[in-house]
Design a protein around this motif. Structure first.
Motif, short mmCIF file in Angstrom:
data_model
loop_
_atom_site.label_atom_id
_atom_site.label_comp_id
_atom_site.label_asym_id
_atom_site.label_seq_id
_atom_site.Cartn_x
_atom_site.Cartn_y
_atom_site.Cartn_z
N ALA A 18 45.55 31.67 41.51
CA ALA A 18 45.88 31.04 40.24
C ALA A 18 45.11 29.72 40.11
O ALA A 18 44.88 29.02 41.10
N ALA A 19 44.72 29.39 38.88
CA ALA A 19 44.06 28.11 38.64
C ALA A 19 45.11 27.02 38.83
O ALA A 19 46.30 27.26 38.63
N PRO A 20 44.69 25.81 39.21
CA PRO A 20 45.68 24.74 39.37
C PRO A 20 46.25 24.37 38.00
O PRO A 20 45.56 24.46 37.00
N SER A 21 47.53 24.02 37.98
CA SER A 21 48.09 23.52 36.72
C SER A 21 48.05 22.00 36.78
O SER A 21 47.97 21.40 37.85
N MET A 22 48.13 21.41 35.60
CA MET A 22 48.10 19.96 35.50
C MET A 22 49.21 19.32 36.33
O MET A 22 49.03 18.36 37.05
N LEU A 23 50.39 19.93 36.21
CA LEU A 23 51.58 19.38 36.86
C LEU A 23 51.48 19.41 38.38
O LEU A 23 52.03 18.56 39.06
N GLY B 161 54.75 29.84 36.80
CA GLY B 161 54.01 31.09 36.75
C GLY B 161 53.96 31.85 38.06
O GLY B 161 53.46 32.96 38.11
N SER B 162 54.51 31.28 39.15
CA SER B 162 54.29 31.90 40.45
C SER B 162 55.10 33.16 40.65
O SER B 162 54.76 33.98 41.49
N GLN B 163 56.20 33.31 39.90
CA GLN B 163 57.06 34.45 40.19
C GLN B 163 57.12 35.44 39.04
O GLN B 163 58.09 36.15 38.87
N SER C 134 38.44 26.85 31.76
CA SER C 134 38.15 28.26 32.06
C SER C 134 39.32 29.09 31.54
O SER C 134 40.40 28.54 31.26
N PHE C 135 39.15 30.40 31.46
CA PHE C 135 40.25 31.21 30.94
C PHE C 135 41.50 31.15 31.83
O PHE C 135 42.61 30.95 31.32
N PRO C 136 41.37 31.25 33.18
CA PRO C 136 42.58 31.10 34.01
C PRO C 136 43.25 29.74 33.83
O PRO C 136 44.48 29.63 33.84
N GLU C 137 42.45 28.71 33.63
CA GLU C 137 43.04 27.38 33.40
C GLU C 137 43.79 27.33 32.08
O GLU C 137 44.86 26.73 31.97
N LEU C 138 43.22 27.99 31.09
CA LEU C 138 43.86 28.02 29.78
C LEU C 138 45.21 28.76 29.85
O LEU C 138 46.22 28.32 29.31
N GLN D 91 47.07 29.10 32.52
CA GLN D 91 47.98 28.26 33.29
C GLN D 91 48.56 27.15 32.39
O GLN D 91 49.72 26.80 32.48
N MET D 92 47.71 26.64 31.50
CA MET D 92 48.13 25.59 30.57
C MET D 92 49.20 26.13 29.61
O MET D 92 50.19 25.45 29.33
N LEU D 93 49.00 27.35 29.13
CA LEU D 93 49.98 27.94 28.22
C LEU D 93 51.33 28.11 28.92
O LEU D 93 52.38 27.78 28.37
N VAL D 94 51.28 28.65 30.15
CA VAL D 94 52.51 28.85 30.91
C VAL D 94 53.20 27.49 31.12
O VAL D 94 54.40 27.34 30.91
N LEU D 95 52.40 26.49 31.45
CA LEU D 95 52.97 25.16 31.69
C LEU D 95 53.62 24.61 30.41
O LEU D 95 54.72 24.05 30.46
N LEU D 96 52.96 24.78 29.28
CA LEU D 96 53.52 24.25 28.04
C LEU D 96 54.87 24.91 27.74
O LEU D 96 55.81 24.26 27.29
N LEU D 97 54.95 26.22 28.01
CA LEU D 97 56.22 26.91 27.77
C LEU D 97 57.29 26.44 28.73
O LEU D 97 58.42 26.12 28.36
#
Ligand code: HEM
Length: 395
Positions: free
Chosen positions: A67-72, A168-170, A213-217, A219-225
């Motif tokens: 997984a791409a790193p998330s901001m958090l 997103g990990s689970q 990148s697409f994986p980063e994007l 990850q960002m969506l998952v994080l925002l949710l």
């Protein structure tokens, strides 16, 4: 004796004696070896501000190495780049402009609730759907796809397990694939035909010539949710509970509606939706005479810091006029909540609309409410109320 039994419903109902006890002995090792808890305001703020010593990176066994790193869960410089990219698209000005639309949505949800009668679950009717619809609209998810989006959002939050630390990990892989395909199409489409939405902004954002990148994007969506929906739901739910528990404060607010922003800040302090976050020591650290070894983790008890009597006089008292109120409910330092302006706006509008429509409201009974089952968060899953509705003003 206050004990730490994080899965015990009684602990989730009232963790505050544990925080009070912990403050006296902080930092304290509780749970498995190498896991520390920090309770005092000064220590918590110092840790959150010092990202070089206290890392947010998660490399635990449950993390998905692909997984791409998330901001958090990243540190500078990776974090700075991700945050820079999303900040271009998610600006306070953009959030401000949402006010009339959020009001319209809150009013519509309350109309539906009132039409169903005097018994309402306020989480289901308002506190939960409002942030989900708002973030869907910010991203640019068409309304016909809203049900699918709501399902993904619910699943992501349900899969959250132990907290916000590893978004997103689970998740079930099938659902992630479906979501990836959906947003992949949307990103392609917005790259070709940009609109005034966050997906277009994220697709176009660049820092020093590098875009997401697409994986980063994803990850960002998952994080925002994950970071945005349940937290805001809990803030609204916790506020309504606090108003019922403190009728004199509610009366004061009804008489002085301009106190609402300050009341929201007091709910954030007194009943913090995010109770704790975690950091890992990047070197041996001495804290109040104790040695925290490199690699050890520290639970930063935000909610305990927010009730530290050295900073907040009468910290257990819910006082909507409290000033100053330098709570850390949105964190501090480089990871300070990106969505704080949006969360504050949504909570203010939801509460304004609810108080305007509800002549009176009360719990249906005194039963303990089911709680969000993680000590990281504070909130209830249901808030059944008996409401005496006012008719909306004729237009
Ligand atoms: C009452 C509602 C909210 C609360 C209490 C809250 C709380 C927090 C806290 C405490 C952090 C810092 C965590 C850490 O340092 O480890 C954080 C970070 C974050 N929040 Fe919020 N949040 C709320 C709403 C939102 C909303 C509505 C959004 C977006 C739509 C959002 C997006 C984020 C993001 C992206 C981060 C990570 C920022 C970074 O790592 O630089 N939050 N939030």
């Amino acid at each position: 004796m206050a004990t730490f039994s994080p899965n015990d419903p009684a602990f989730l109902e009232n963790p505050f004696p544990f925080y009070e006890m912990g403050r006296a002995f902080s930092p304290l090792q509780v749970g498995p070896p190498g896991l520390w808890s920090v309770f005092g305001y000064d220590d918590c703020t110092a840790i959150l501000k010092d990202h070089a010593t206290w890392s947010s990176q998660r490399g635990g066994p449950n993390g998905d190495p692909n997984a791409a790193p998330s901001m958090l869960s990243s540190d500078p410089p990776v974090h700075s780049r991700l945050r820079g990219l999303v900040s271009q698209a998610f600006t306070p000005r953009m959030v401000e402009q949402l006010e009339p639309r959020i009001r319209q949505l809150a009013d519509a949800l309350l109309d539906e609730a009132a039409a169903r009668g005097g018994a309402v679950d306020l989480i289901d009717a308002l506190a939960c759907p409002l942030p989900v619809i708002v973030i869907a609209e910010i991203l640019g998810v068409p309304s016909e796809d809203r049900a699918k989006f709501r399902y993904w959002s619910d699943e992501i939050i349900a899969g959250l397990g132990s907290g916000i630390s590893n978004p997103g990990s689970q998740l079930e892989p099938g659902m992630l694939d479906e979501m990836r395909a959906y947003f992949g199409r949307m990103v392609e489409e917005r790259r070709a035909h940009p609109r005034a939405d966050l997906i277009s902004g994220l697709a176009a954002a660049e820092v020093d010539g590098s875009s997401l990148s697409f994986p980063e994007l994803m990850q960002m969506l998952v994080l925002l949710l994950v970071a945005g929906n349940e937290t805001t739901t809990n803030l609204i739910g916790n506020a309504v509970q606090a108003f019922m528990a403190h009728p004199a404060q509610l009366a004061l607010l009804r008489a002085n509606p301009a106190l609402l922003p300050s009341a929201v800040e007091e709910v954030l302090r007194h009943s913090s939706p995010v109770q704790a976050t975690v950091r890992a020591a990047t070197r041996d650290v001495e804290l109040r005479g104790k040695c925290i070894a490199k690699g050890d983790s520290a639970v930063v008890w935000i909610a305990a810091a927010n009730r530290d009597p050295a900073v907040f006089p009468d910290p257990g008292t819910f006082d909507i006029t409290r000033n100053p109120n330098r709570h850390i409910a949105f964190g501090l330092g480089v990871h300070f909540c990106l969505g704080a302006p949006l969360a504050r706006l949504e909570a203010r509008i939801a509460l304004e609309a609810f108080l305007a429509r509800a002549e009176s409201f009360a719990r249906i009974d005194d039963a303990l409410l089911p709680r969000v089952p993680t000590f990281i968060m504070r909130g209830v899953l249901e808030l059944p109320l008996r409401v005496e509705w006012r008719q909306p003003a004729a237009v």
